[in-house]
Design an enzyme around this catalytic site. Structure first.
Site, PDB file in Angstrom:
ATOM      1  N   ASP A 140       0.805  -1.228   0.000  1.00  0.00           N
ATOM      2  CA  ASP A 140       0.000   0.000   0.000  1.00  0.00           C
ATOM      3  C   ASP A 140       0.837   1.276   0.000  1.00  0.00           C
ATOM      4  O   ASP A 140       2.014   1.283   0.351  1.00  0.00           O
ATOM      5  CB  ASP A 140      -0.967   0.010   1.194  1.00  0.00           C
ATOM      6  CG  ASP A 140      -0.246  -0.075   2.530  1.00  0.00           C
ATOM      7  OD1 ASP A 140       0.742  -0.836   2.633  1.00  0.00           O
ATOM      8  OD2 ASP A 140      -0.645   0.625   3.477  1.00  0.00           O
ATOM      9  N   GLU A 188      -0.594  -1.767   5.151  1.00  0.00           N
ATOM     10  CA  GLU A 188       0.325  -1.684   6.304  1.00  0.00           C
ATOM     11  C   GLU A 188       0.205  -0.338   7.006  1.00  0.00           C
ATOM     12  O   GLU A 188       0.392  -0.240   8.214  1.00  0.00           O
ATOM     13  CB  GLU A 188       1.774  -1.911   5.836  1.00  0.00           C
ATOM     14  CG  GLU A 188       2.760  -2.147   6.979  1.00  0.00           C
ATOM     15  CD  GLU A 188       3.093  -0.885   7.763  1.00  0.00           C
ATOM     16  OE1 GLU A 188       3.132  -0.944   9.007  1.00  0.00           O
ATOM     17  OE2 GLU A 188       3.300   0.172   7.137  1.00  0.00           O
ATOM     18  N   HIS A 224       7.954   8.567   4.277  1.00  0.00           N
ATOM     19  CA  HIS A 224       6.756   9.416   4.468  1.00  0.00           C
ATOM     20  C   HIS A 224       7.015  10.879   4.102  1.00  0.00           C
ATOM     21  O   HIS A 224       6.338  11.773   4.603  1.00  0.00           O
ATOM     22  CB  HIS A 224       6.207   9.303   5.913  1.00  0.00           C
ATOM     23  CG  HIS A 224       5.708   7.927   6.248  1.00  0.00           C
ATOM     24  ND1 HIS A 224       4.675   7.693   7.138  1.00  0.00           N
ATOM     25  CD2 HIS A 224       6.060   6.710   5.792  1.00  0.00           C
ATOM     26  CE1 HIS A 224       4.456   6.388   7.217  1.00  0.00           C
ATOM     27  NE2 HIS A 224       5.288   5.764   6.419  1.00  0.00           N
TER      28      HIS A 224
END
Ligand code: NI
Length: 391
Positions: free
Chosen positions: A79, A136, A361
């Site tokens: 994901d 996840e 991220h």
């Protein structure tokens, strides 16, 4: 061809697959295109495929030449994240507000590379389950696959994971015996007092002062109630109250996160938080409500499996390129759920420098395609080591 040659031979193709997945990121439990790409690729290699495990998960079954009953699982997550990509290279995200900013595109690709090499080199005894996991990032896809019978349908003695790690040299490995990632819980606190005129505090009970006292008191949980050798973080990350200069608000709302490496420490922090809330409520004459929600548990590798992973990584890239003494991360990972049920180990593979925002991220992140061969070769070597032919 040797194993590493098989993988290197496929490097260009794997890079194309990785960039294709990167360009078409999908969020938790919506990985339909990615799951289909994975399933079709495995099928093209003649691998038995099970779709729809834990909603959008895919499991591939690779059997070794030996017919032994032993089996292990290798897991990759599929994901992406709700982040607007700020890269401008050709394979940047085509999906607005969605991006592979954690390298799960690379994890999926490395396991596909391993699948092909395992088919070409079935010199092992038993079965490998290739676990392509959805969701996840916060939604617990691991938990969904387990609830859908992962371990009953594909019985495995141990399970292994890998995550790329920016800031660690490309293709190096980090292996932890014990905790590698933390638990991640959330809390919401509501302080209810009695509103009053800002000039007449004695006519109310001040939710702001009580909330401020609470923030301070929460800081004593780690420093005064935990063993100094245990690690935990309690962060108050939101504090909302009031909207006027001359009104003492009747309500304040605080929220935050709790991280720990040990379930007992996690429980201790939760209990302390309840006690502190009750104490501050009594001291200030307000009502305090605490909603505490458990998130991912700590990810704790088992020692025996970590030792084998370190040995395999060292054989692959040399002792000087495998770190076994790294500190764990206070980030969280749902691989923890597998490790609550089975022995196993989750390793880090270096993604190279994190300069220019190439950190997990981050909107400028990208998985490093150079590390695909090392990641895939590690998986194959791990299988050959654990499911070695017994003579
Ligand atoms: Ni990740």
């Amino acid at each position: 061809m040797s194993i590493i040659d098989t993988i290197r031979h496929n490097h260009d193709q794997l890079t194309r697959i990785r960039r294709d997945i990167h360009a078409h990121p999908e969020l938790a439990f919506a990985e339909h295109r990615t799951a289909d790409l994975v399933a079709r690729h495995l099928e093209s290699l003649g691998i038995e495929v099970h779709r729809g495990v834990g909603r959008t998960g895919v499991v591939g079954v690779v059997r070794g030449r030996g017919k032994g009953l032993r089996a292990i699982g290798l897991r990759a997550d599929m994901d992406a994240l709700s982040i607007e990509e700020r890269n401008d290279f050709e394979h940047r995200s085509r999906h607005p507000g969605c991006m592979h900013a954690c390298g799960h595109d690379g994890h999926t690709t490395m396991l596909l590379g391993a699948a092909e090499a395992l088919v070409a080199h079935p010199e092992f005894d038993g079965t490998v389950y290739l676990v392509f996991q959805p969701a996840e990032e916060g939604e617990g896809g691991a938990r969904a696959m387990i609830a859908d019978g992962l371990f009953e349908r594909f019985p495995m003695e141990a399970v292994f994971g890998m995550h790329n790690w920016p800031g660690m040299p490309a293709g190096h490995f980090g292996v932890h015996a014990g905790p590698v990632m933390a638990s991640a819980d959330r809390f919401d606190i509501t302080v209810r007092g009695q509103g009053a005129h800002g000039a007449m505090p004695h006519l109310g009970t001040d939710s702001v002062v009580a909330g401020a006292a609470l923030v301070q008191a929460i800081q004593t949980i780690v420093s005064r109630t935990l063993d100094p050798l245990d690690a935990a973080v309690v962060s108050v990350t939101q504090f909302h109250a009031g909207e006027a200069y001359n009104v003492i608000p009747d309500r304040a709302e605080l929220s935050g996160t709790v991280r720990a490496f040990d379930a007992a420490v996690q429980t201790r922090v939760e209990e302390s938080l309840r006690r502190v809330c009750a104490g501050v409520a009594a001291a200030h004459g307000v009502q305090i409500e605490l909603a505490y929600r458990r998130g991912y548990p700590p990810t704790v590798n088992t020692a025996a499996e970590a030792a084998v992973c370190a040995e395999v990584a060292i054989a692959l890239v040399g002792e000087e390129n495998v770190a076994t003494g790294m500190r764990p991360s206070m980030g969280a990972e749902d691989f923890a759920y597998y490790l609550q049920k089975k022995p196993g180990c989750y390793v880090w593979i270096g993604n190279g420098p994190g300069e220019g925002g190439c950190m997990l991220h981050n909107p400028k992140y990208d998985f490093n395609d150079e590390i695909i061969p090392n990641g895939a070769a590690y998986w194959v070597a791990l299988v050959h080591r654990i499911l070695a032919h017994t003579r």
